[in-house]
Scaffold this motif. Sequence first.
Motif, PDB file in Angstrom:
ATOM      1  N   THR A  29       9.045  28.120  -4.547  1.00 20.21           N
ATOM      2  CA  THR A  29       9.119  28.313  -3.094  1.00 20.21           C
ATOM      3  C   THR A  29       7.741  28.643  -2.533  1.00 20.21           C
ATOM      4  O   THR A  29       7.328  28.129  -1.477  1.00 20.21           O
ATOM      5  N   GLU A  30       7.014  29.489  -3.249  1.00 22.55           N
ATOM      6  CA  GLU A  30       5.684  29.923  -2.794  1.00 22.55           C
ATOM      7  C   GLU A  30       4.714  28.753  -2.727  1.00 22.55           C
ATOM      8  O   GLU A  30       3.921  28.638  -1.779  1.00 22.55           O
ATOM      9  N   GLU A  31       4.759  27.865  -3.713  1.00 25.72           N
ATOM     10  CA  GLU A  31       3.847  26.718  -3.742  1.00 25.72           C
ATOM     11  C   GLU A  31       4.095  25.784  -2.555  1.00 25.72           C
ATOM     12  O   GLU A  31       3.156  25.355  -1.877  1.00 25.72           O
ATOM     13  N   ASN A  83       2.225  25.414   5.168  1.00 28.52           N
ATOM     14  CA  ASN A  83       1.514  26.263   6.132  1.00 28.52           C
ATOM     15  C   ASN A  83       0.003  26.071   6.138  1.00 28.52           C
ATOM     16  O   ASN A  83      -0.722  26.826   6.793  1.00 28.52           O
ATOM     17  N   LYS A  84      -0.510  25.072   5.416  1.00 25.21           N
ATOM     18  CA  LYS A  84      -1.953  24.829   5.422  1.00 25.21           C
ATOM     19  C   LYS A  84      -2.441  24.510   6.830  1.00 25.21           C
ATOM     20  O   LYS A  84      -1.666  24.032   7.663  1.00 25.21           O
ATOM     21  N   PRO A  85      -3.704  24.747   7.113  1.00 22.75           N
ATOM     22  CA  PRO A  85      -4.252  24.284   8.393  1.00 22.75           C
ATOM     23  C   PRO A  85      -3.911  22.817   8.588  1.00 22.75           C
ATOM     24  O   PRO A  85      -4.017  22.013   7.647  1.00 22.75           O
ATOM     25  N   PHE A  86      -3.503  22.454   9.784  1.00 21.88           N
ATOM     26  CA  PHE A  86      -2.904  21.146  10.034  1.00 21.88           C
ATOM     27  C   PHE A  86      -3.766  19.987   9.530  1.00 21.88           C
ATOM     28  O   PHE A  86      -3.286  19.106   8.813  1.00 21.88           O
ATOM     29  N   THR A 141       4.183  17.410   3.664  1.00 20.63           N
ATOM     30  CA  THR A 141       4.619  18.249   2.532  1.00 20.63           C
ATOM     31  C   THR A 141       5.475  17.431   1.573  1.00 20.63           C
ATOM     32  O   THR A 141       5.312  17.521   0.346  1.00 20.63           O
ATOM     33  N   ALA A 142       6.370  16.603   2.119  1.00 24.88           N
ATOM     34  CA  ALA A 142       7.194  15.738   1.266  1.00 24.88           C
ATOM     35  C   ALA A 142       6.312  14.792   0.468  1.00 24.88           C
ATOM     36  O   ALA A 142       6.535  14.562  -0.730  1.00 24.88           O
ATOM     37  N   ARG A 143       5.279  14.239   1.102  1.00 21.49           N
ATOM     38  CA  ARG A 143       4.373  13.319   0.413  1.00 21.49           C
ATOM     39  C   ARG A 143       3.645  14.015  -0.730  1.00 21.49           C
ATOM     40  O   ARG A 143       3.469  13.447  -1.809  1.00 21.49           O
ATOM     41  N   ILE A 144       3.242  15.256  -0.521  1.00 18.98           N
ATOM     42  CA  ILE A 144       2.477  15.980  -1.552  1.00 18.98           C
ATOM     43  C   ILE A 144       3.366  16.351  -2.740  1.00 18.98           C
ATOM     44  O   ILE A 144       2.955  16.197  -3.895  1.00 18.98           O
ATOM     45  N   VAL A 145       4.587  16.808  -2.474  1.00 22.00           N
ATOM     46  CA  VAL A 145       5.431  17.274  -3.589  1.00 22.00           C
ATOM     47  C   VAL A 145       6.179  16.130  -4.265  1.00 22.00           C
ATOM     48  O   VAL A 145       6.638  16.275  -5.401  1.00 22.00           O
ATOM     49  N   MET A 146       6.314  14.985  -3.569  1.00 26.50           N
ATOM     50  CA  MET A 146       6.953  13.797  -4.167  1.00 26.50           C
ATOM     51  C   MET A 146       6.043  12.589  -3.932  1.00 26.50           C
ATOM     52  O   MET A 146       6.326  11.707  -3.123  1.00 26.50           O
ATOM     53  N   PRO A 147       4.909  12.551  -4.630  1.00 27.94           N
ATOM     54  CA  PRO A 147       3.837  11.599  -4.301  1.00 27.94           C
ATOM     55  C   PRO A 147       4.184  10.127  -4.440  1.00 27.94           C
ATOM     56  O   PRO A 147       3.562   9.285  -3.792  1.00 27.94           O
TER      57      PRO A 147
END
Length: 333
Positions: A10-12, A18-21, A251-257
């Motif tokens: 969850t933290e990752e 929440n990264k800068p846009f 975020t979806a792209r990063i965690v499911m590349p």
Amino acid sequence: MQTLKHDWTTEEITAIYNKPFLDLVYEAASIHRENADYNEVQISSLISIKTGGCAEDCSYCPQAARYHTDVDVQALMKVDQVVDAAKTAKAGGASRLCMGAAWREVRDNRDFDRVIDMVKAVNELDMEVCCTLGMLTENQAQRLADAGLYAYNHNLDTSEEDYKRIITTRTYDDRLNTIKNVRKAKLTVCSGGIVGLGETVADRVSMLQTLANMPKHPESVPINALVPVKGTPLENQPRIPIWEMVRMIATARIVMPKSVVRLSAGRNEMSTLEQAFCFMAGANSIFAGDKLLTTPNPAFVDDMAMFELLGLKTREAFKNGRPENTVKKEVLV
């Protein structure tokens, strides 16, 4: 090339969201370019083969029988009607046809037999065939696979924690079990959710975590923006800000590349510039056609103009190869 990860915390995921846009979009765009042809977008067409009268109580859906909306109940379409719609969609640039029925679950009856015939017929057009028919058993999933189905859509909608606020007529485990049955039949999975239901950022993160931590990432991940419909419990929900949609897609792209991330419902309210941000953040599929089940959607001609403006190209069907179940059998005489 990024290694696929199935143990996201969850933290990752929260830290990514929440990264800068601009940093988030840059990272997502970079990962997208490493894993796919970044300016290639799949066009899918979604048709409602059976409309309205659904027994479910999904708070966002105008097809629920218990809500008073402008959606008229329509019986299951004929096979030739679906084939005509598929041909029109293919001529407009679509390489995938998704057929949606307002059912709580698939039943083993003549209607399902007709859907099987639809799948066989559209598969003959060399299009990826997808269905979204509600819950189904392992045996039903296998029947669809044997008919040549390419993908099955079954969205999680929101987080497990938030789910009961949106739907009470089925459980989150029901959703997950259907996806497991789809996997057992060796079909590709299309599963994502809806942004703008009144959920929290924690709910969005939780939903993405559930998808990204599956043994195999869904091949297709639709990210929908709620389209509030008069007569449904969520009719007064405000439109989701585009920045939050972009964050979700990135975020979806990063965690499911390697998954196809689909910019789905809500595009009709987005400008070309807003959609461009979504493509930049890693979206590489859209639904095209003037209607998305029962809600308005941009027309094919408008999308083609946008593609030309942004320098996008359409993705062909079966880009990653044909599964064995969709290969046409030669008939020996």
